[in-house]
Design an enzyme around this catalytic site. Structure first.
Site, PDB file in Angstrom:
ATOM      1  N   ARG A   1       1.066  -0.776  -0.311  1.00  0.00           N
ATOM      2  CA  ARG A   1      -0.646   0.275   0.047  1.00  0.00           C
ATOM      3  C   ARG A   1       0.935   1.520   0.276  1.00  0.00           C
ATOM      4  O   ARG A   1       2.483   1.363   0.485  1.00  0.00           O
ATOM      5  CB  ARG A   1      -0.873  -0.213   1.497  1.00  0.00           C
ATOM      6  CG  ARG A   1      -2.346  -1.153   1.044  1.00  0.00           C
ATOM      7  CD  ARG A   1      -2.801  -0.934   2.711  1.00  0.00           C
ATOM      8  NE  ARG A   1      -1.186  -1.714   3.867  1.00  0.00           N
ATOM      9  CZ  ARG A   1      -2.009  -0.639   4.836  1.00  0.00           C
ATOM     10  NH1 ARG A   1      -2.100  -0.087   5.339  1.00  0.00           N
ATOM     11  NH2 ARG A   1      -0.822  -1.168   5.914  1.00  0.00           N
TER      12      ARG A   1
ATOM     13  N   ARG B   1      -4.082  10.679   0.301  1.00  0.00           N
ATOM     14  CA  ARG B   1      -4.191  11.070   0.990  1.00  0.00           C
ATOM     15  C   ARG B   1      -5.197  12.284   0.235  1.00  0.00           C
ATOM     16  O   ARG B   1      -3.968  13.451  -0.155  1.00  0.00           O
ATOM     17  CB  ARG B   1      -4.086  11.697   1.971  1.00  0.00           C
ATOM     18  CG  ARG B   1      -4.168  11.786   3.371  1.00  0.00           C
ATOM     19  CD  ARG B   1      -3.610  12.446   4.282  1.00  0.00           C
ATOM     20  NE  ARG B   1      -3.705  11.306   5.510  1.00  0.00           N
ATOM     21  CZ  ARG B   1      -1.838  11.745   6.377  1.00  0.00           C
ATOM     22  NH1 ARG B   1      -2.018  12.687   6.204  1.00  0.00           N
ATOM     23  NH2 ARG B   1      -1.797  10.744   7.395  1.00  0.00           N
TER      24      ARG B   1
ATOM     25  N   ARG C   1      19.518  -4.691   6.222  1.00  0.00           N
ATOM     26  CA  ARG C   1      20.174  -3.545   5.496  1.00  0.00           C
ATOM     27  C   ARG C   1      20.521  -2.884   6.529  1.00  0.00           C
ATOM     28  O   ARG C   1      20.177  -2.698   8.218  1.00  0.00           O
ATOM     29  CB  ARG C   1      18.941  -2.642   5.341  1.00  0.00           C
ATOM     30  CG  ARG C   1      17.634  -2.682   4.313  1.00  0.00           C
ATOM     31  CD  ARG C   1      19.008  -3.238   2.480  1.00  0.00           C
ATOM     32  NE  ARG C   1      19.576  -2.081   2.094  1.00  0.00           N
ATOM     33  CZ  ARG C   1      20.134  -1.474   1.430  1.00  0.00           C
ATOM     34  NH1 ARG C   1      20.599  -2.820   0.761  1.00  0.00           N
ATOM     35  NH2 ARG C   1      20.687  -0.534   0.846  1.00  0.00           N
TER      36      ARG C   1
ATOM     37  N   ARG D   1      18.115  10.918   3.342  1.00  0.00           N
ATOM     38  CA  ARG D   1      17.412  11.985   3.911  1.00  0.00           C
ATOM     39  C   ARG D   1      18.717  12.888   4.770  1.00  0.00           C
ATOM     40  O   ARG D   1      19.447  12.720   4.925  1.00  0.00           O
ATOM     41  CB  ARG D   1      16.689  12.057   4.303  1.00  0.00           C
ATOM     42  CG  ARG D   1      16.389  10.557   5.667  1.00  0.00           C
ATOM     43  CD  ARG D   1      15.101   9.810   6.348  1.00  0.00           C
ATOM     44  NE  ARG D   1      15.130   9.187   7.025  1.00  0.00           N
ATOM     45  CZ  ARG D   1      14.946   9.163   8.071  1.00  0.00           C
ATOM     46  NH1 ARG D   1      12.970   8.864   8.356  1.00  0.00           N
ATOM     47  NH2 ARG D   1      14.949   7.696   9.246  1.00  0.00           N
TER      48      ARG D   1
ATOM     49  N   GLU E   1      21.966  10.789   5.916  1.00  0.00           N
ATOM     50  CA  GLU E   1      21.756   9.046   5.983  1.00  0.00           C
ATOM     51  C   GLU E   1      21.781   8.485   4.356  1.00  0.00           C
ATOM     52  O   GLU E   1      21.301   9.118   3.884  1.00  0.00           O
ATOM     53  CB  GLU E   1      20.430   8.949   6.503  1.00  0.00           C
ATOM     54  CG  GLU E   1      19.869   7.515   7.192  1.00  0.00           C
ATOM     55  CD  GLU E   1      18.143   7.464   7.747  1.00  0.00           C
ATOM     56  OE1 GLU E   1      18.692   8.278   8.536  1.00  0.00           O
ATOM     57  OE2 GLU E   1      17.837   6.709   7.532  1.00  0.00           O
TER      58      GLU E   1
ATOM     59  N   TYR F   1      10.565  -5.723  11.985  1.00  0.00           N
ATOM     60  CA  TYR F   1       9.981  -4.424  11.743  1.00  0.00           C
ATOM     61  C   TYR F   1       9.416  -3.969  13.079  1.00  0.00           C
ATOM     62  O   TYR F   1       7.924  -3.478  12.666  1.00  0.00           O
ATOM     63  CB  TYR F   1       9.987  -4.293  10.261  1.00  0.00           C
ATOM     64  CG  TYR F   1       9.981  -2.280   9.927  1.00  0.00           C
ATOM     65  CD1 TYR F   1      11.041  -1.905   9.387  1.00  0.00           C
ATOM     66  CD2 TYR F   1       9.187  -1.342  10.510  1.00  0.00           C
ATOM     67  CE1 TYR F   1      11.435  -0.363   9.212  1.00  0.00           C
ATOM     68  CE2 TYR F   1       9.616  -0.114  10.389  1.00  0.00           C
ATOM     69  CZ  TYR F   1      10.672   0.539   9.724  1.00  0.00           C
ATOM     70  OH  TYR F   1      11.222   1.814  10.173  1.00  0.00           O
TER      71      TYR F   1
ATOM     72  N   ASP G   1       8.317  -0.938  15.749  1.00  0.00           N
ATOM     73  CA  ASP G   1       7.796   1.012  15.898  1.00  0.00           C
ATOM     74  C   ASP G   1       8.400   0.984  17.318  1.00  0.00           C
ATOM     75  O   ASP G   1       8.156  -0.511  18.045  1.00  0.00           O
ATOM     76  CB  ASP G   1       6.860   1.195  15.298  1.00  0.00           C
ATOM     77  CG  ASP G   1       7.267   1.863  13.774  1.00  0.00           C
ATOM     78  OD1 ASP G   1       8.538   2.224  13.686  1.00  0.00           O
ATOM     79  OD2 ASP G   1       6.455   2.081  12.618  1.00  0.00           O
TER      80      ASP G   1
HETATM   81  C1  LIG Z   1      17.188   4.746  11.585  1.00  0.00           C
HETATM   82  C2  LIG Z   1      15.370   4.184  11.853  1.00  0.00           C
HETATM   83  C3  LIG Z   1      14.779   4.630  11.994  1.00  0.00           C
HETATM   84  C4  LIG Z   1      13.472   4.542  13.142  1.00  0.00           C
HETATM   85  N1  LIG Z   1      12.591   5.756  13.263  1.00  0.00           N
HETATM   86  C5  LIG Z   1      11.588   5.121  14.293  1.00  0.00           C
HETATM   87  C6  LIG Z   1      10.557   5.961  14.513  1.00  0.00           C
HETATM   88  O1  LIG Z   1       9.964   7.232  12.950  1.00  0.00           O
HETATM   89  N2  LIG Z   1       9.274   5.784  15.181  1.00  0.00           N
HETATM   90  C7  LIG Z   1       9.246   4.559  15.592  1.00  0.00           C
HETATM   91  O2  LIG Z   1       8.729   4.702  16.570  1.00  0.00           O
HETATM   92  N3  LIG Z   1      10.494   3.591  15.424  1.00  0.00           N
HETATM   93  C8  LIG Z   1      11.216   4.011  14.748  1.00  0.00           C
HETATM   94  N4  LIG Z   1      12.721   3.470  13.944  1.00  0.00           N
HETATM   95  C9  LIG Z   1      12.405   1.710  15.053  1.00  0.00           C
HETATM   96  C10 LIG Z   1      13.144   1.519  17.101  1.00  0.00           C
HETATM   97  O3  LIG Z   1      14.571   2.676  16.318  1.00  0.00           O
HETATM   98  C11 LIG Z   1      12.579  -0.191  17.158  1.00  0.00           C
HETATM   99  O4  LIG Z   1      11.428  -0.402  17.331  1.00  0.00           O
HETATM  100  C12 LIG Z   1      13.485   0.022  18.814  1.00  0.00           C
HETATM  101  O5  LIG Z   1      15.048   1.068  18.695  1.00  0.00           O
HETATM  102  C13 LIG Z   1      14.096  -1.310  19.209  1.00  0.00           C
HETATM  103  O6  LIG Z   1      14.327  -1.747  20.074  1.00  0.00           O
HETATM  104  P1  LIG Z   1      15.094  -2.642  19.941  1.00  0.00           P
HETATM  105  O7  LIG Z   1      15.252  -2.584  21.890  1.00  0.00           O
HETATM  106  O8  LIG Z   1      14.043  -3.810  19.714  1.00  0.00           O
HETATM  107  O9  LIG Z   1      16.146  -3.029  19.551  1.00  0.00           O
HETATM  108  P2  LIG Z   1      17.480  -1.748  19.585  1.00  0.00           P
HETATM  109  O10 LIG Z   1      17.639  -0.825  20.147  1.00  0.00           O
HETATM  110  O11 LIG Z   1      18.616  -2.535  18.206  1.00  0.00           O
HETATM  111  O12 LIG Z   1      18.314  -2.666  21.131  1.00  0.00           O
HETATM  112  C14 LIG Z   1      19.649  -3.951  20.562  1.00  0.00           C
HETATM  113  C15 LIG Z   1      20.719  -3.278  21.623  1.00  0.00           C
HETATM  114  O13 LIG Z   1      21.257  -4.876  21.642  1.00  0.00           O
HETATM  115  C16 LIG Z   1      22.798  -4.299  21.312  1.00  0.00           C
HETATM  116  N5  LIG Z   1      23.353  -6.070  21.862  1.00  0.00           N
HETATM  117  C17 LIG Z   1      23.071  -6.380  20.749  1.00  0.00           C
HETATM  118  N6  LIG Z   1      23.464  -7.616  20.472  1.00  0.00           N
HETATM  119  C18 LIG Z   1      24.171  -7.846  21.423  1.00  0.00           C
HETATM  120  C19 LIG Z   1      25.592  -8.644  21.440  1.00  0.00           C
HETATM  121  N7  LIG Z   1      26.379  -9.730  20.840  1.00  0.00           N
HETATM  122  N8  LIG Z   1      26.173  -8.230  23.324  1.00  0.00           N
HETATM  123  C20 LIG Z   1      26.282  -7.320  23.896  1.00  0.00           C
HETATM  124  N9  LIG Z   1      24.612  -6.180  23.145  1.00  0.00           N
HETATM  125  C21 LIG Z   1      24.214  -6.742  22.380  1.00  0.00           C
HETATM  126  C22 LIG Z   1      22.635  -3.614  20.305  1.00  0.00           C
HETATM  127  O14 LIG Z   1      23.821  -3.228  20.444  1.00  0.00           O
HETATM  128  C23 LIG Z   1      21.596  -2.705  20.872  1.00  0.00           C
HETATM  129  O15 LIG Z   1      21.110  -1.454  21.663  1.00  0.00           O
HETATM  130  C24 LIG Z   1      14.084   3.332  13.543  1.00  0.00           C
HETATM  131  C25 LIG Z   1      14.600   2.173  13.615  1.00  0.00           C
HETATM  132  C26 LIG Z   1      15.869   2.971  13.183  1.00  0.00           C
HETATM  133  C27 LIG Z   1      17.145   1.639  12.654  1.00  0.00           C
END
Ligand SMILES: Cc1cc2nc3c(=O)[nH]c(=O)nc-3n(C[C@H](O)[C@H](O)[C@H](O)COP(=O)(O)OP(=O)(O)OC[C@H]3O[C@@H](n4cnc5c(N)ncnc54)[C@H](O)[C@@H]3O)c2cc1C
Length: 371
Positions: free
Chosen positions: A170, A174, A249, A280, A302, A351, A353
């Protein structure tokens, strides 16, 4: 009382840690990077909260999650309204009446719809077989050429003709003059940045945090020492890629301090042509309405790139091949890693948020520890 080890101090790990400690459990959090907060990490530079890993806008329609996150920070009224720059022509996103008026001079929703229908018709009702045909079938040729093609090719490093149609099932179109990117009920940026949220989540006396520590350096010891492990790193890395590599990616961020008050007039500008190498530019001060110093700003370009081992894996690539491989890893985890729970974006190869990550972590807490 259970002794938990949480691998990764991102939003998933921190939410789990906060809830487990609240219920009296002892928690150790280890983090490979030299800071907490994972990809939502923000850092103050010249009074500006810099989103170190790309623009993060909190948006949700889940009232429970909104109330939950508001315990840890006050949110401002930021509304995401990115603009597209195509060879110097500026268009509003998401595709809406402002975009259509600028492109075609149309004024009413009926005129805009007729223009889109006319452009879609070049496919003669053919079933889209690739991303190019899919995009044209949804929004017509002009939007595809100026606002989708170059941007998507940079994002994926491949021609839209070679990308599968399902990537864009999709496209938000709008037929109103509304530049708000999200349809959610709640939206904003935490005043003072995101890092404080994770800091507050990890503040309990029952939680110890170590940064700059990689789980794989002492995997066997950790498995012996802790009752339960919450692993938020890459599930394929946990199993030493034994079933093969999942695809991700990656991104390269180039951040620059500039002695100007206002560089681009908006927090997010997408470069949608194929020639500009980045996708961007973020101007961070606009997330907080430019309240910082005059004559100082911070911008981040980026650049998308293909992930290889050692790079940061930002986005899972959820095509059929990878989803099938992920399922095999999940089955392996269920059989071979019974005391390990895989969570978050990398652990669940999904994926997510931010609001979905909080919700998923709260569900895991409920199943693991109870209400
Ligand atoms: C460019 C980008 C833009 C985004 N924009 C938005 C947005 O506008 N709005 C939104 O709602 N969400 C957004 N997101 C998504 C958001 O970042 C995620 O939903 C959230 O950060 C995920 O949290 P997490 O704890 O699952 O993962 P992460 O934040 O990736 O945390 C996992 C952590 O585990 C650590 N780790 C991994 N392996 C090991 C290891 N072996 N030993 C020790 N530590 C380790 C990593 O270093 C990392 O710090 C975006 C993501 C990206 C990449």
């Amino acid at each position: 009382m259970t002794k938990y080890l949480i691998v990764g101090a991102g939003l998933f790990g921190a939410t789990f840690a906060y809830e487990a400690a609240k219920k009296g459990h002892e928690v150790k959090v280890i983090e490979r990077r030299n800071h907490i907060a994972g990809n939502i990490f923000t850092k103050e530079v010249d009074g500006i909260q810099v989103h170190q890993y790309g623009a993060h806008i909190f948006h949700t329609s889940n009232k429970k999650v909104w109330d939950y996150v508001n315990q840890f920070a006050e949110f401002n009224r930021y509304t995401n309204s990115p603009v597209a720059n195509y060879h110097g022509e500026i268009y509003n996103l998401p595709f809406n009446m402002n975009t259509f008026n600028k492109l075609w001079g149309v004024v009413t929703p009926e005129e805009a719809q007729a223009k889109i229908d006319e452009q879609k018709s070049i496919l003669n009702g053919k079933r889209p077989e690739n991303l190019e045909e899919q995009a044209i079938s949804l929004v017509g040729t002009d939007i595809y050429e100026k606002l989708i093609k170059g941007y998507t090719e940079k994002q994926w490093g491949r021609s839209t003709k070679d990308l599968p149609a399902f990537i864009i099932r999709r496209l938000p179109v709008r037929l109103t003059y509304d530049n708000n990117y999200f349809n959610d009920d709640y939206q904003g940026i935490p005043v003072g940045g995101y890092t404080q949220i994770v800091e507050k989540m990890l503040a309990s006396d029952l939680i110890t945090v170590e940064t700059g520590v990689d789980f794989f350096d002492k995997k066997d010891e950790y498995l012996k020492e802790f009752d339960r492990i919450i692993f938020t790193g890459m599930i394929d890395e946990y199993f030493n890629y034994s079933l093969g590599e999942l695809e991700y990616r990656s991104l390269k961020f180039e951040t620059e301090k500039l002695d100007v008050d206002n560089y681009q007039g908006n927090a997010v500008v997408n470069y949608t042509d194929a020639e500009t190498p980045f996708t961007r530019i973020i101007e961070h001060k606009h997330f907080e309405f430019g309240k910082s110093d005059k004559n100082k700003t911070v911008i981040t370009r980026e650049y998308p790139k293909t992930w290889k081992r050692g790079d940061e894996p930002y986005y899972p690539v959820n095509n059929t091949k990878n989803n099938t491989l992920y399922k095999q890893y999940k089955e392996l985890a269920d059989r071979k890693a019974k005391n390990v729970l895989f969570g978050g974006r990398l652990g669940q190869y999904r994926y997510y948020d931010m609001d979905q990550v909080i919700s998923a972590a709260l569900n895991v807490v409920k199943a693991e520890i109870g209400d």
